[in-house]
Enzyme design. Sequence first.
Site, PDB file in Angstrom:
ATOM      1  CB  SER A 134      -0.198  -1.322  -3.247  1.00  0.00           C
ATOM      2  OG  SER A 134       1.067  -1.857  -2.890  1.00  0.00           O
ATOM      3  CE1 TYR A 147       0.913   3.205  -0.552  1.00  0.00           C
ATOM      4  CE2 TYR A 147       1.604   0.906  -0.497  1.00  0.00           C
ATOM      5  CZ  TYR A 147       1.184   2.014  -1.209  1.00  0.00           C
ATOM      6  OH  TYR A 147       1.035   1.931  -2.585  1.00  0.00           O
TER       7      TYR A 147
END
Length: 231
Positions: A134, A147
């Site tokens: 990501s 995250y």
Amino acid sequence: MSTRILITGASRGIGRAIAVRLAKPDRHLLLHGRDRKELDQTAALAQKRGAHAEILLCDLAVPEQVQAMARTLAVSPLHALINNAGIAVVKPLAEQSLEEWQRTLAVNVTAPFLLTKLLAPVMPKGGSIVNILSIAAKVGFANWSSYSMSKAALDGFAKAVREELRPGGIRVINVYPGSTDTDIWKTVPGEWPRDRMLRPEAIADAVAMALEQPDDVVVEDISLGSVGGTL
């Protein structure tokens, strides 16, 4: 012999898009997830394109389950491992629990570690390990700390393992998508312009492009974003 490809988190979203994109008559797709109904739908889509699809149910947060799954797969050569599955806890730091932190670490980092460790030895030269990371591995966003931690950790792990596996001809490919229109946004507080996000198919196309290179060519890092910029 058919090409065996393991895709984690293949129930929906990016994982399903990758499965459909890679589905061909000479492919044996190993579709991992926890939702049998959704996996059946992914398998049906892959089979329509001629691929053989096998469903694997496993909770990546439980190391014993991950190890057991990997050992059943390690009896035959594996041509690609796609570490796609991931979870996101989006909360201010003060509201995050230790249990949420540890589950994020288990699914997003420990599971890929175990799968890579146990399955890389059965990969032929030209085999590939693809990590769906990501932009959060590189850029910090408020309330996304666990995250971001997990994606940055997997990024560092993958880059180090890349150098270990390079002499054996195993390719390690990291993909860094920007915001992508998947079901994850249903669990994230706030209003998000999903019409401005990447489509899962864009990530699937990038993965396919990397895997389709000659065995001695590696596309190591792929960043994908919206032309409109970061949301």
